[in-house]
Design a protein around this motif. Structure first.
Motif, PDB file in Angstrom:
ATOM      1  N   GLY A 200       0.675  -1.320   0.008  1.00  0.00           N
ATOM      2  CA  GLY A 200      -0.072  -0.021  -0.001  1.00  0.00           C
ATOM      3  C   GLY A 200       0.657   1.303   0.015  1.00  0.00           C
ATOM      4  N   LEU A 201       2.022   1.180  -0.387  1.00  0.00           N
ATOM      5  CA  LEU A 201       2.991   2.518  -0.476  1.00  0.00           C
ATOM      6  C   LEU A 201       2.829   2.988  -1.727  1.00  0.00           C
ATOM      7  N   LYS A 202       3.278   4.368  -2.219  1.00  0.00           N
ATOM      8  CA  LYS A 202       3.597   4.920  -3.130  1.00  0.00           C
ATOM      9  C   LYS A 202       4.694   6.093  -3.115  1.00  0.00           C
ATOM     10  N   LEU A 203       5.810   5.517  -2.311  1.00  0.00           N
ATOM     11  CA  LEU A 203       6.912   6.070  -1.903  1.00  0.00           C
ATOM     12  C   LEU A 203       7.680   6.602  -3.224  1.00  0.00           C
ATOM     13  N   ASP A 204       8.048   7.980  -3.309  1.00  0.00           N
ATOM     14  CA  ASP A 204       8.537   8.608  -4.165  1.00  0.00           C
ATOM     15  C   ASP A 204      10.419   8.157  -3.775  1.00  0.00           C
ATOM     16  N   ALA A 205      11.035   7.551  -4.565  1.00  0.00           N
ATOM     17  CA  ALA A 205      12.550   7.029  -4.167  1.00  0.00           C
ATOM     18  C   ALA A 205      13.315   8.286  -4.234  1.00  0.00           C
ATOM     19  N   ARG A 206      13.047   8.962  -4.781  1.00  0.00           N
ATOM     20  CA  ARG A 206      13.963  10.482  -4.787  1.00  0.00           C
ATOM     21  C   ARG A 206      13.863  11.154  -3.530  1.00  0.00           C
ATOM     22  N   ARG A 207      12.536  11.231  -2.960  1.00  0.00           N
ATOM     23  CA  ARG A 207      12.430  11.963  -1.411  1.00  0.00           C
ATOM     24  C   ARG A 207      12.673  11.087  -0.545  1.00  0.00           C
ATOM     25  N   ASN A 208      13.155   9.806  -0.783  1.00  0.00           N
ATOM     26  CA  ASN A 208      13.564   8.996   0.187  1.00  0.00           C
ATOM     27  C   ASN A 208      14.875   8.289   0.118  1.00  0.00           C
ATOM     28  N   GLN A 209      15.991   9.265  -0.149  1.00  0.00           N
ATOM     29  CA  GLN A 209      17.312   9.170  -0.090  1.00  0.00           C
ATOM     30  C   GLN A 209      18.074   9.315   1.275  1.00  0.00           C
ATOM     31  N   GLY A 210      19.163   8.481   1.487  1.00  0.00           N
ATOM     32  CA  GLY A 210      19.696   8.342   2.788  1.00  0.00           C
ATOM     33  C   GLY A 210      19.803   6.920   3.399  1.00  0.00           C
ATOM     34  N   ASN A 211      19.889   7.076   4.485  1.00  0.00           N
ATOM     35  CA  ASN A 211      20.132   5.772   5.464  1.00  0.00           C
ATOM     36  C   ASN A 211      18.748   5.101   5.649  1.00  0.00           C
ATOM     37  N   PHE A 212      18.684   3.775   5.229  1.00  0.00           N
ATOM     38  CA  PHE A 212      17.500   3.040   5.769  1.00  0.00           C
ATOM     39  C   PHE A 212      17.953   2.604   7.198  1.00  0.00           C
ATOM     40  N   THR A 213      17.231   2.734   8.122  1.00  0.00           N
ATOM     41  CA  THR A 213      17.326   2.890   9.792  1.00  0.00           C
ATOM     42  C   THR A 213      16.529   1.949  10.286  1.00  0.00           C
ATOM     43  N   LEU A 214      17.141   1.043  11.122  1.00  0.00           N
ATOM     44  CA  LEU A 214      16.115   0.115  11.888  1.00  0.00           C
ATOM     45  C   LEU A 214      16.833   0.141  13.163  1.00  0.00           C
ATOM     46  N   THR A 215      15.865   0.187  14.119  1.00  0.00           N
ATOM     47  CA  THR A 215      16.298   0.241  15.710  1.00  0.00           C
ATOM     48  C   THR A 215      15.271  -0.935  16.257  1.00  0.00           C
ATOM     49  N   ALA A 216      16.371  -1.760  16.940  1.00  0.00           N
ATOM     50  CA  ALA A 216      15.775  -3.291  17.021  1.00  0.00           C
ATOM     51  C   ALA A 216      16.508  -4.002  18.123  1.00  0.00           C
ATOM     52  N   ARG A 217      16.180  -5.068  18.465  1.00  0.00           N
ATOM     53  CA  ARG A 217      17.203  -5.874  19.514  1.00  0.00           C
ATOM     54  C   ARG A 217      16.687  -7.439  19.021  1.00  0.00           C
ATOM     55  N   CYS A 218      17.785  -8.130  19.310  1.00  0.00           N
ATOM     56  CA  CYS A 218      17.785  -9.945  19.349  1.00  0.00           C
ATOM     57  C   CYS A 218      18.581 -10.345  20.108  1.00  0.00           C
ATOM     58  N   PRO A 219      18.347 -11.378  20.842  1.00  0.00           N
ATOM     59  CA  PRO A 219      19.419 -11.871  21.925  1.00  0.00           C
ATOM     60  C   PRO A 219      20.656 -12.543  21.036  1.00  0.00           C
TER      61      PRO A 219
ATOM     62  N   SER B 218       5.839  -1.757  -2.157  1.00  0.00           N
ATOM     63  CA  SER B 218       5.894  -2.642  -1.372  1.00  0.00           C
ATOM     64  C   SER B 218       7.313  -2.886  -0.800  1.00  0.00           C
ATOM     65  N   LEU B 219       7.456  -2.980   0.611  1.00  0.00           N
ATOM     66  CA  LEU B 219       8.639  -3.487   1.167  1.00  0.00           C
ATOM     67  C   LEU B 219       8.500  -4.798   1.829  1.00  0.00           C
ATOM     68  N   GLN B 220       9.892  -5.311   1.944  1.00  0.00           N
ATOM     69  CA  GLN B 220       9.752  -6.728   2.639  1.00  0.00           C
ATOM     70  C   GLN B 220      11.169  -6.547   3.472  1.00  0.00           C
ATOM     71  N   LEU B 221      10.860  -7.058   4.713  1.00  0.00           N
ATOM     72  CA  LEU B 221      12.326  -7.268   5.609  1.00  0.00           C
ATOM     73  C   LEU B 221      12.294  -8.793   5.707  1.00  0.00           C
ATOM     74  N   ARG B 222      13.289  -9.314   5.429  1.00  0.00           N
ATOM     75  CA  ARG B 222      13.491 -10.637   5.478  1.00  0.00           C
ATOM     76  C   ARG B 222      14.740 -10.934   6.341  1.00  0.00           C
ATOM     77  N   LEU B 223      14.313 -11.654   7.471  1.00  0.00           N
ATOM     78  CA  LEU B 223      15.350 -11.565   8.709  1.00  0.00           C
ATOM     79  C   LEU B 223      15.553 -13.150   8.867  1.00  0.00           C
ATOM     80  N   SER B 224      16.983 -13.419   9.310  1.00  0.00           N
ATOM     81  CA  SER B 224      17.532 -14.710   9.497  1.00  0.00           C
ATOM     82  C   SER B 224      18.425 -14.523  10.808  1.00  0.00           C
ATOM     83  N   GLY B 225      18.328 -15.780  11.242  1.00  0.00           N
ATOM     84  CA  GLY B 225      19.224 -15.772  12.629  1.00  0.00           C
ATOM     85  C   GLY B 225      19.022 -17.150  13.314  1.00  0.00           C
ATOM     86  N   GLN B 226      19.164 -16.925  14.678  1.00  0.00           N
ATOM     87  CA  GLN B 226      19.022 -18.178  15.579  1.00  0.00           C
ATOM     88  C   GLN B 226      17.755 -18.631  15.645  1.00  0.00           C
TER      89      GLN B 226
END
Length: 625
Positions: A534-553, A604-612
């Motif tokens: 459901g996004l219509k993000l203009d990539a030109r207006r969304n430049q810079g760092n993709f930032t994620l604040t999170a934690r995982c053991p 659309s965006l997808q975050l694909r995570l892998s770990g323990q």
């Protein structure tokens, strides 16, 4: 002709005599009132509620009476219709107030209309608050918005009557209540599902005072009934529409506190038995059916209640209730109460229990939020109010009436859980209009500015515009103190009414809505994915760092993928790595590329995570900076 007139006069006289033999019926319908009177064993109010206690002493007090909904308009609509509000589309609070209208099913008549058609003078003093279009003239002989003065002379001349006097109950303003009669907060016990602090002692004490003030009003009504010479032939019923108004897990919640109400009936023989206490489970819809029985009116097939004093009373094995939209706050919950347990099913698990609602600016709600933000709220209350909304709840209300300890995962209660699931399924199989969403017209009306607040639930996004394409409507962003025109990707997950902000988990991941402010989920088999459409993000207006604040053991890899307009598949954009850590959030970021993978319009965006395997990931925010 004279013979015909004589016969007609005789029939009229007989009808009049039969009518005069019927009892008057008076409902004292209290708003927002928990059963905290002396007669219900509340020591704080022993001797302080003499009029209510007096009714109980000369009548029948029901110790386990429950309403069909924990808020006024659905409850009142159900009682007028004789069936649960979910059966006839009366379940959404304050429906039919805007352009979208709800009409009663063909052939259905309201309780006062049935009484009026049988020869009763029907009246209502105070609010009606029904969630459908209804014919006032066909329903009430007399309708006034004010509960006083009571027109005793008119009632005396209009017997038999069936009337309702709406009392203020828990809504009584007690600021000017005599100091000598006020409850000392130090003497009260705060229910276990609230903070044990001085503020909540005052909230609890005030509810006792509101009941004392209401008792005064009820005393004046009973005195007026006596002085008008109507007491000997009038059945008086006192009851509430739901629990205490200033306790947020009472009013508006399908809990013991929200649904358990006072219910007392006093009146002449043979309509009311000798003074007694009834401990059987009672649905207040039984009062609707009993009222018709007193009047000698046939109970319609669609009524769900039974005559409480009939010859063939079938003891209830359970009572059920429902909660849906309340003001602008959209929810859906269904619950059954048996002799020992309460089982609740929550359908909207992407929002916390204490989601935005009309009391947000009141000190007792502000206090809850402040305690949560400062980490001073107890772990149990943090879970209840701000934690992940469980899909199911099961409580042993004999030992846990405040419903603090959810037994849903306790193997000792597996058989009870299965039984209660089946009971609820059977009840819902009779019809649930709340299974679908409201019309777009109704949503658009409820989403507008109202005195009780602004809608923030995801359902409202269907009728709102997202002009900057970030997946969140302009109105929603403004309500949540964000810039609706910046076109920037930003998800904070801090709106308790839409915890996920549109992100969904991959199959098998479960509920991703964590505590307010966070998403959380497990890496089953070491992998999981989050998707945002459901996004219509203009990539030109969304430049810079993709930032994620999170934690995982344990250390976790996160791949960001994007699908552009016109593409059928996702493209890999960047990879981030969350370092191992049990408690502290970390912020990780990567510069977005300026190539084909991040250009044009992002849909659309997808975050694909892998770990323990089975590691729990907690995400605080997702943004582009």
């Amino acid at each position: 002709m004279r013979t015909f007139l004589a016969v007609l006069a005789c029939l009229t006289l007989m009808t009049s005599l039969r009518a005069s033999e019927k009892p008057n019926i008076l409902w004292l319908f209290a708003e927002d009132t928990s059963p905290w009177m002396g007669c219900y064993g509340h020591e704080v109010n022993v001797g302080q509620t003499p009029n209510i206690d007096g009714l109980a002493n000369r009548g029948v007090r029901f110790s386990r009476a429950f309403v069909p909904a924990p808020v006024c308009s659905p409850c009142r609509s159900a009682m007028m219709g004789g069936q649960n509000q979910i059966r006839f589309n009366a379940h959404e609070h304050r429906s039919s107030r805007g352009p979208a209208k709800i009409y009663l099913p063909k052939g259905m008549k309201l309780l006062p209309q049935l009484m009026k058609e049988s020869g009763y003078f029907t009246f209502n003093l105070g609010k009606t608050d029904y969630n459908f279009i209804w014919d006032e003239k066909a329903t009430y002989s007399l309708q006034k918005k004010s509960r006083f003065p009571v027109p005793w002379d008119e009632l005396k001349a209009s017997q038999p009557f069936f009337g309702q006097i709406q009392t203020a109950g828990g809504k009584n303003n007690t600021s000017k209540f005599p100091a000598a009669r006020k409850t000392d907060p130090a003497t009260v016990t705060i229910p276990a599902d609230y903070p044990q602090n001085d503020l909540y002692r005052e909230v609890v004490a005030q509810h006792y005072d509101a009941i004392r003030k209401d008792d005064d009003f009820i005393g004046s009504v009973l005195q007026g009934l006596q002085e008008a010479g109507l007491a000997d032939n009038t059945i008086v019923v006192y009851f509430g529409d739901h629990g205490a108004n200033n306790l947020v897990r009472h009013k508006q919640m399908p809990t013991e506190g929200g649904l358990h109400v006072p219910f007392i009936i006093a009146g002449p023989d043979p309509y009311v038995p000798a003074p007694s206490v009834r401990d059987d489970l009672v649905n207040l819809l039984d009062l609707s059916a009993t009222t018709l029985a007193w009047a000698g009116v046939e109970i319609p097939d669609y009524f769900e209640g039974q005559d409480l004093f009939g010859q063939k009373i079938v003891p209830r094995s359970f009572v059920a209730a429902a909660k849906d939209r309340l003001d602008h706050t959209i929810d859906r919950a269904r619950t059954v109460r048996t002799d020992r347990f309460r089982y609740t099913r929550n359908y909207k698990t992407d929002r916390i229990l204490l989601q935005p609602q009309y009391r947000d600016n009141r000190d007792f709600v502000v206090n809850l939020h402040e305690l949560y933000a400062s980490g001073k709220l107890s772990p149990k209350l943090t879970d209840i109010y701000f934690g992940e909304r469980p899909a199911e709840e099961l409580y042993d209300v004999r030992v846990d009436p405040s419903q603090v300890n959810n037994l849903i995962n306790d193997p000792r209660f597996a058989a009870e859980l299965a039984r209660h699931r089946q009971l609820l399924d059977q009840w819902l199989a009779k019809g649930d209009k709340g299974a679908g969403e409201e019309s777009l017209e109704e949503l658009a009306y409820q989403a507008q500015d109202h005195k009780w607040g602004n809608g923030v639930n995801p359902e409202y996004e269907l009728v709102r515009e997202d002009s900057d394409g970030d997946g969140l409507s302009d109105r929603w962003e403004a309500i949540n103190d964000r810039d609706p025109a910046d076109g920037k990707l930003l998800f904070n997950f801090d709106c308790g009414g839409w915890q996920t902000e549109g992100w969904v988990g991959s199959e098998g991941i479960g509920n991703i809505a964590g505590y307010q402010g966070f998403l959380d989920f497990k890496l089953h088999e070491g992998e999981a994915s989050l998707l945002r459409h459901g996004l219509k993000l203009d990539a030109r207006r969304n430049q810079g760092n993709f930032t994620l604040t999170a934690r995982c053991p344990s250390a976790c890899k996160v791949d960001l993928l994007a699908k552009q307009a016109g593409n059928d598949s996702f493209d890999q954009v960047i990879t981030l790595r969350i370092p191992a850590g049990d408690s502290e959030m970390v912020t990780v970021s990567q510069p977005l590329p300026k190539g084909e993978s991040w250009s044009g319009t992002i849909e659309s965006l997808q975050l694909r995570l892998s770990g323990q395997p089975d590691a729990t990931v907690v995400i605080d925010s997702i943004s582009i900076e």
